[in-house]
Design a protein around this motif. Sequence first.
Motif, PDB file in Angstrom:
ATOM      1  N   VAL A 135      -4.810 -10.643   2.098  1.00 40.88           N
ATOM      2  CA  VAL A 135      -5.504  -9.370   1.855  1.00 40.88           C
ATOM      3  C   VAL A 135      -5.015  -8.303   2.829  1.00 40.88           C
TER       4      VAL A 135
ATOM      5  N   ARG B 249      -7.173  -0.464  -2.151  1.00 37.36           N
ATOM      6  CA  ARG B 249      -5.970  -1.194  -1.720  1.00 37.36           C
ATOM      7  C   ARG B 249      -4.845  -0.238  -1.343  1.00 37.36           C
ATOM      8  N   GLU B 250      -4.660   0.819  -2.143  1.00 37.13           N
ATOM      9  CA  GLU B 250      -3.572   1.756  -1.869  1.00 37.13           C
ATOM     10  C   GLU B 250      -3.831   2.541  -0.585  1.00 37.13           C
TER      11      GLU B 250
ATOM     12  N   GLU C 111      -8.506  -0.599  -6.844  1.00 33.77           N
ATOM     13  CA  GLU C 111      -7.074  -0.317  -6.705  1.00 33.77           C
ATOM     14  C   GLU C 111      -6.841   0.811  -5.708  1.00 33.77           C
TER      15      GLU C 111
ATOM     16  N   ARG D 203      -5.551   1.536   2.039  1.00 35.24           N
ATOM     17  CA  ARG D 203      -5.342   0.655   3.181  1.00 35.24           C
ATOM     18  C   ARG D 203      -3.865   0.347   3.389  1.00 35.24           C
TER      19      ARG D 203
ATOM     20  N   GLN E 140      -2.746  -6.535   0.562  1.00 38.67           N
ATOM     21  CA  GLN E 140      -3.862  -5.908  -0.137  1.00 38.67           C
ATOM     22  C   GLN E 140      -4.042  -6.525  -1.522  1.00 38.67           C
ATOM     23  N   SER E 141      -4.021  -7.830  -1.566  1.00 36.03           N
ATOM     24  CA  SER E 141      -4.109  -8.544  -2.836  1.00 36.03           C
ATOM     25  C   SER E 141      -4.917  -9.824  -2.658  1.00 36.03           C
TER      26      SER E 141
ATOM     27  N   SER F 254     -10.603  -6.341  -1.144  1.00 36.88           N
ATOM     28  CA  SER F 254      -9.608  -5.305  -1.433  1.00 36.88           C
ATOM     29  C   SER F 254      -9.254  -4.516  -0.174  1.00 36.88           C
ATOM     30  N   GLY F 255      -9.980  -4.762   0.908  1.00 34.94           N
ATOM     31  CA  GLY F 255      -9.674  -4.089   2.165  1.00 34.94           C
ATOM     32  C   GLY F 255     -10.770  -3.201   2.690  1.00 34.94           C
TER      33      GLY F 255
END
Length: 233
Positions: free
Chosen positions: A175, A61-62, A58, A64, A179-180, A89-90
Amino acid sequence: MRILLVEDDDRVADALAGALRRNGYDVQRAGNAHDALAAPSVDLVLLDLGLPDRDGIEVCRELRARDGVPVIAVTARGAEPDRVRGLRSGADDYVVKPFGTAELLARIEAVLRRSVNQRIHDTRPLTLGDLTIRLGQRTVTLNGRPVPLTRKEFDILAVLVRAGGAAVPREHIIVEVWQSTYDGMSRTLDVHVATLRGKLGQAGIIVRTVRGFGYRLVAADDTTPDPATPVDG
C-alpha cells in the motif's frame, strides 16, 4: 497550515471551509477529482470519496503517490469494508458523515502533528552499520559512497527504516509503495526485495523475511528472534 477541501456539495463545503478558516487554516476548495489533482501543494487534504467524476479511492491513491500529502477521507460510506478500503488506499484517517466539527478538527490536528513529526524525523541521517540513510534527501551511502537504489527499492527501504526494526506486513509495504491492494503485487514486492537485499548485503544489513507476515530490517549479526505471527487453523 494549508488544507485542500475536496467536496462537491456546496452547502457542506461552505460550512466546512468556514469552520476551518475560523480555526486558522488556509482553505482551498476543489469540487471534483480533476481540480483536486490539479491543485497546488498543501499540508493536508480533506477528501470526499463520493466525487462526481472519479472514485475518491483512486484520487486518494494518486494524491499519496504524487507527494505523500496526508489525506483524511470524509464520506458517508460508513460500512467496515469501505473504511478498510479507504485506509488501505493511503488515507491517514477516515471520518464518516455526519460528524461534529470538534471531532474533525481534532483528527486534523492529530494527522498534521504526525506528518510534521515524520518530516522532522526524515531530515535526520540514520546510520545502520556503515550505511547512512537520509530519507528526506532519498540518498543511501556506504562509507560515504552512494548506493544506487531504484525509486521502488528506496521506498521499500524507507518503510522498513521507519518501522525501527519491527516487522512490517507485506500488505502495508504494498500500500505504501504502490498505493495498491492488488494481490498480484506480492510477487513484484518479492522481486524488489531480492534486489534490495543484494545491494544492502555488502553493508551488513539484511531484509529478513518474517514467514507468513512480511519483512524487517536488521543488522547481519542481529540474533533477535522474529515476533510470533498468527497461523491459520
